[in-house]
Enzyme design. Sequence first.
Site, PDB file in Angstrom:
ATOM      1  N   GLU A  50      -1.700   0.186   8.126  1.00 35.87           N
ATOM      2  CA  GLU A  50      -0.848  -0.846   7.527  1.00 35.87           C
ATOM      3  C   GLU A  50       0.234  -0.205   6.661  1.00 35.87           C
ATOM      4  OE1 GLU A  50      -1.142  -4.738   4.539  1.00 35.87           O
ATOM      5  OE2 GLU A  50      -2.940  -3.554   4.981  1.00 35.87           O
ATOM      6  N   HIS A  80       0.824  -1.200   0.000  1.00 32.60           N
ATOM      7  CA  HIS A  80       0.000   0.000   0.000  1.00 32.60           C
ATOM      8  C   HIS A  80       0.870   1.267   0.000  1.00 32.60           C
ATOM      9  CE1 HIS A  80      -3.026  -3.026   0.671  1.00 32.60           C
ATOM     10  NE2 HIS A  80      -2.357  -3.412   1.746  1.00 32.60           N
ATOM     11  N   HIS A 122       3.308  -6.874   4.446  1.00 27.21           N
ATOM     12  CA  HIS A 122       1.920  -6.521   4.743  1.00 27.21           C
ATOM     13  C   HIS A 122       1.599  -6.828   6.196  1.00 27.21           C
ATOM     14  CE1 HIS A 122       0.247  -5.798   0.631  1.00 27.21           C
ATOM     15  NE2 HIS A 122       1.307  -6.523   0.277  1.00 27.21           N
ATOM     16  N   GLU A 158       2.338 -11.489   5.581  1.00 31.30           N
ATOM     17  CA  GLU A 158       1.394 -10.830   6.488  1.00 31.30           C
ATOM     18  C   GLU A 158       1.966 -10.999   7.900  1.00 31.30           C
ATOM     19  OE1 GLU A 158      -1.162  -9.134   5.545  1.00 31.30           O
ATOM     20  OE2 GLU A 158      -1.815  -9.895   3.598  1.00 31.30           O
TER      21      GLU A 158
END
Length: 292
Positions: free
Chosen positions: A119, A82, A174, A256
């Site tokens: 995030e 992101h 992430h 993640e």
Amino acid sequence: MPYDHRKLLALALPLALPLALTACGGPAGPAAPQSSRTADAKGATASSASSAASSGAPPATTPATAPALPLAGRTVVIDPGHNPGNFRHSSEINQKVDIGTTRKECDTTGTSTNAGYTEAAFTLDVSHRLRDLLKKQGAEVVLVHDAERPFGPCIDERARIGNAAKADAVVSVHADGSATGNRGFHVILPARVSGGSADTAKIVGPSRTLGEKLVSHFARATGSAPSNYIGSGTGLDVRDDLGGLNLSTVPKVFLECGNMRDPKDAALLTDAAWRQKAAQGIANGIGAYLEG
């Protein structure tokens, strides 16, 4: 013939004069041959070394060549998930792009903790720490973005950046946004995909090896356990719907690091010391993969 001592003295003086001059430091005779002087010099050097040894002085040494850094010559691409500015550009990031098998949104804003730690902020911080650790090991490191652009890049461009760098490994950093009680980390691996511009046949195997190394070293460095809600305890998940994996031609995985929506995981993700451990675990996993 009568003995004339004056004549004898006159004859003897020219012969004695050069000898007298030489003895007093005057003109010397012919130079010694080069080989003799070289031998004398070697003898003097040996004598000096012997004297140094007997005096306890350390012998002269040649500086040692520094060992090569373990990741010298390797290229690692870090993909911070992101972008902190994505939320200001909803129309742009909602535009769909080709991911080989279908079309999908350019990017998303990502998730956040209940307290608002995003995030995007988390992934950029861990990526910076990871970059520094890898550079110390000699790797060439490429960041897919460094928040220097207003949004994105889109998922298809993220894949192209890793491909263009001919990366030895790509890790997309992430954090998840699942339900409270769902804890732990997991690594997402590329499925075997062939369609349109996507063909992962060559990277499925090495990407799994990279993912397995990351699971082992991330758990060891952070003390976190593999996910209790994805991967059946293996810490590994295989997906065919992520453009960043489908379009990659080099070994690539997503990590993640934890669940931002779980209070216990969130406490870890927001702690700078833990994020340093996370970066170290990722660096160790990448190093173990690249060093075989």
